[in-house]
Design an enzyme around this catalytic site. Structure first.
Site, PDB file in Angstrom:
ATOM      1  CB  VAL A  14      -0.954  -0.011   1.218  1.00 48.16           C
ATOM      2  CG1 VAL A  14      -1.690   1.317   1.334  1.00 48.16           C
ATOM      3  CG2 VAL A  14      -1.982  -1.122   1.073  1.00 48.16           C
ATOM      4  N   GLY A  16       4.024   1.731  -0.882  1.00 47.41           N
ATOM      5  CA  GLY A  16       4.796   1.872  -2.111  1.00 47.41           C
ATOM      6  C   GLY A  16       3.950   2.368  -3.268  1.00 47.41           C
ATOM      7  CB  THR A  36       5.320 -11.085  -6.379  1.00 42.47           C
ATOM      8  OG1 THR A  36       5.792 -11.502  -5.106  1.00 42.47           O
ATOM      9  CG2 THR A  36       4.405 -12.122  -6.958  1.00 42.47           C
ATOM     10  CB  SER A 130       5.492   9.393   9.548  1.00 46.44           C
ATOM     11  OG  SER A 130       4.347   9.280  10.375  1.00 46.44           O
ATOM     12  CE  LYS A 184       7.871   6.797  10.307  1.00 42.79           C
ATOM     13  NZ  LYS A 184       7.457   5.496  10.757  1.00 42.79           N
ATOM     14  CG  HIS A 187       7.063  10.081  14.107  1.00 41.53           C
ATOM     15  ND1 HIS A 187       6.340   8.925  13.858  1.00 41.53           N
ATOM     16  CD2 HIS A 187       6.293  11.101  13.656  1.00 41.53           C
ATOM     17  CE1 HIS A 187       5.189   9.235  13.304  1.00 41.53           C
ATOM     18  NE2 HIS A 187       5.138  10.545  13.158  1.00 41.53           N
ATOM     19  CG  ASN A 188       7.217   5.044  14.335  1.00 35.82           C
ATOM     20  OD1 ASN A 188       7.064   6.107  13.737  1.00 35.82           O
ATOM     21  ND2 ASN A 188       7.209   3.894  13.718  1.00 35.82           N
ATOM     22  CD  GLU A 191       2.355   6.360  15.253  1.00 38.30           C
ATOM     23  OE1 GLU A 191       1.881   5.235  15.041  1.00 38.30           O
ATOM     24  OE2 GLU A 191       3.132   6.936  14.452  1.00 38.30           O
ATOM     25  CE  LYS A 261       2.963  -3.363  10.955  1.00 47.90           C
ATOM     26  NZ  LYS A 261       2.936  -2.826   9.592  1.00 47.90           N
TER      27      LYS A 261
END
Length: 489
Positions: A14, A16, A36, A130, A184, A187-188, A191, A261
């Site tokens: 999504v 990309g 793929t 982000s 980043k 940042h996460n 978040e 994650k």
């Protein structure tokens, strides 16, 4: 045929796909590639139909379509896949070409990859991106770091496709090595903290005051008009107002076990390496861990007793209820200030440890738009660092000091009331505890140092002697006079 593409992008998930379409909208010709390859054909025939996007069915074909210096961006899963693609790219690229990792890579991996790719004569950029699906398509926050020589060659593309606030792009060069991915990561972590704080406010409104989802929707809608104006408050408002097919609030049907994650965990682990107390982000990570213990919690709820959470006397009095809701907003706002102060403490320590020259006001500007933590609040952080670039802690900036002073009474009342009624508010509580610790000229660590010296001869400093002079006491009369050489254990 003369190469005509400005950049290639590997990875058609999504993020990309949306970033490719964003680049295309801004006049850049992009080559799309995916391991793929039938995904490439599907993308060109559907989402990218009618665009200038080119497809490639091999790494070699992708590279052959690129203008020099060739720019290849990966949006693939962090870890091994990034290293595998680097190995596939190196033989077909030339010195001066640029490999870009736009995934959520650990900054230490980016440090290693920058050195490795530069040793082969190429340039490497590790960039945080982000904003999720929406941000990638219409303007994300982009935080690039890596080889400084690469920046002039990617700047136009990155700044064109990034979000804009008051005309300024939410993208600027962060620093060398893994600096972009580090910012980043922080940042996460912030978040995680913001989301946990909002959930705690929601929990008090629901469990304490007995508000319905629709009533909470109205509260969040009101909060989003003031200093809490932000993307996360906005989406929380929308979620609380969203109805399932049967007309009931969908949020009430969602299982209370949160996933993660790992980027929040990375932030906490790194903070421990650097000795920086990002207590609120840590509590946010652990709160997700506790939420995952659903079966255990259900069993424990039958056996472990505490007070009933409902604040009946407040809920039944409209004036007291309105006052308490305003105090919950104050607790949320004050705790948010502490969370960002801790995040900036961590970035300051990292800049010193890793020799990065971070622009703290610039980072706040990068987060003003496009990203998940975008909010009005970040403009105040930029102003604070513009006023004093050497500011040691956001809590000391005049604006935030004033906001904490204004919010403090309500903040304390909410934390105390929640504790009395058994409503868990770990992030609100730890934010207040940190604030009280940070403003304490004296803490009880003198007793702690005595304990360490007692059992391990770790030594201590004295208030009546110069700093840096260490002492050991034979506390029992049975110990020796030899002190441990590891003061910081």
């Amino acid at each position: 045929m003369e190469p005509q593409a400005d950049i290639a992008l590997i990875g058609l998930a999504v993020m990309g796909q949306n970033l490719i379409l964003n680049m295309n909208d801004h006049g850049f010709t992009v080559v799309a590639y995916n391991r793929t390859t039938d995904k490439v054909d599907h993308f060109l025939a559907n989402e990218a139909k009618g665009t200038k996007v080119l497809g490639a069915h091999s790494i070699a074909e992708m590279v052959s379509k690129l203008k020099r210096p060739r720019r290849v961006m990966m949006l693939v899963k962090a870890g091994k896949p990034v290293d595998e693609f680097i190995e596939q790219l190196l033989p077909v690229l030339e010195p001066g070409d640029i490999i870009i990792d736009g995934g959520n890579s650990l900054f230490e991996d980016t440090n290693r990859r920058v050195k490795y790719v530069e040793s082969k004569g190429l340039l490497y950029v590790g960039t945080g991106v982000s904003g999720g699906e929406e941000g990638a398509r219409h303007g994300p926050s982009i935080m690039p770091g890596g080889s400084p020589a690469a920046w002039p060659h990617v700047k136009d593309i990155f700044q064109a496709v990034s979000a804009k606030v008051d005309g300024a792009p939410c993208c600027d060069w962060v620093g060398e090595g893994g600096a972009g991915h580090y910012v980043k990561m922080v940042h996460n972590g912030i978040e995680y903290g913001d989301m946990q704080l909002i959930c705690e406010a929601y929990n008090i409104l629901k469990q304490g005051l007995g508000l319905s989802a629709q009533e909470m929707h109205d509260v969040f809608a009101e909060w989003n008009k003031g200093e809490l104006d932000s993307y996360l408050i906005e989406i929380s408002r929308d979620i609380l107002g969203f109805k399932d097919t049967d007309g009931a609030p969908l949020v009430d049907k969602i299982l209370d076990t949160a996933g993660q994650k790992g980027t929040g965990k990375w932030t906490v682990v790194n903070s421990q390496d650097l000795g920086i107390p990002i207590t609120l982000i840590a509590e946010a990570v652990y709160s997700r861990c506790v939420s995952a213990l659903k079966d255990e919690r259900v069993k424990a709820s039958r056996k472990l007793k505490g007070p009933r959470p409902l604040l009946t006397s407040i809920a039944n009095n409209p004036q007291r209820k309105a006052t308490f809701i305003a105090e919950i907003r104050d607790a949320l706002y004050a705790s948010k200030i502490v969370s960002y102060a801790q995040g900036y403490m961590l970035m300051r320590a990292a800049a010193k440890e890793y020799n990065w020259n971070l622009n703290y006001g610039g980072i706040a500007l990068m987060w003003r738009g496009g990203c998940i933590i975008r909010s009005r609040f970040l403009g105040k952080i930029k102003e604070a660092y513009d006023t004093n670039p050497k500011l040691t802690n956001l809590l000391l900036a005049d604006y935030f000091r004033g906001e904490i002073k204004r919010s403090q009474k309500g903040w304390r009342n909410v934390v105390a009331t929640a504790a009395k009624r058994g409503i868990p508010v770990p992030a609100f509580s730890t934010a207040l505890a940190f604030y009280d610790q940070y403003r304490s000229a004296v803490l009880p660590a003198n007793l702690l140092q005595a304990q360490r010296d007692y059992f391990g001869a770790h030594t201590y400093e004295r208030v009546d002697k110069p700093r840096g002079e260490f002492f050991h006491t034979n506390w029992t009369g049975r110990g020796g006079t030899t002190a441990s050489s590891t003061y910081n254990v």
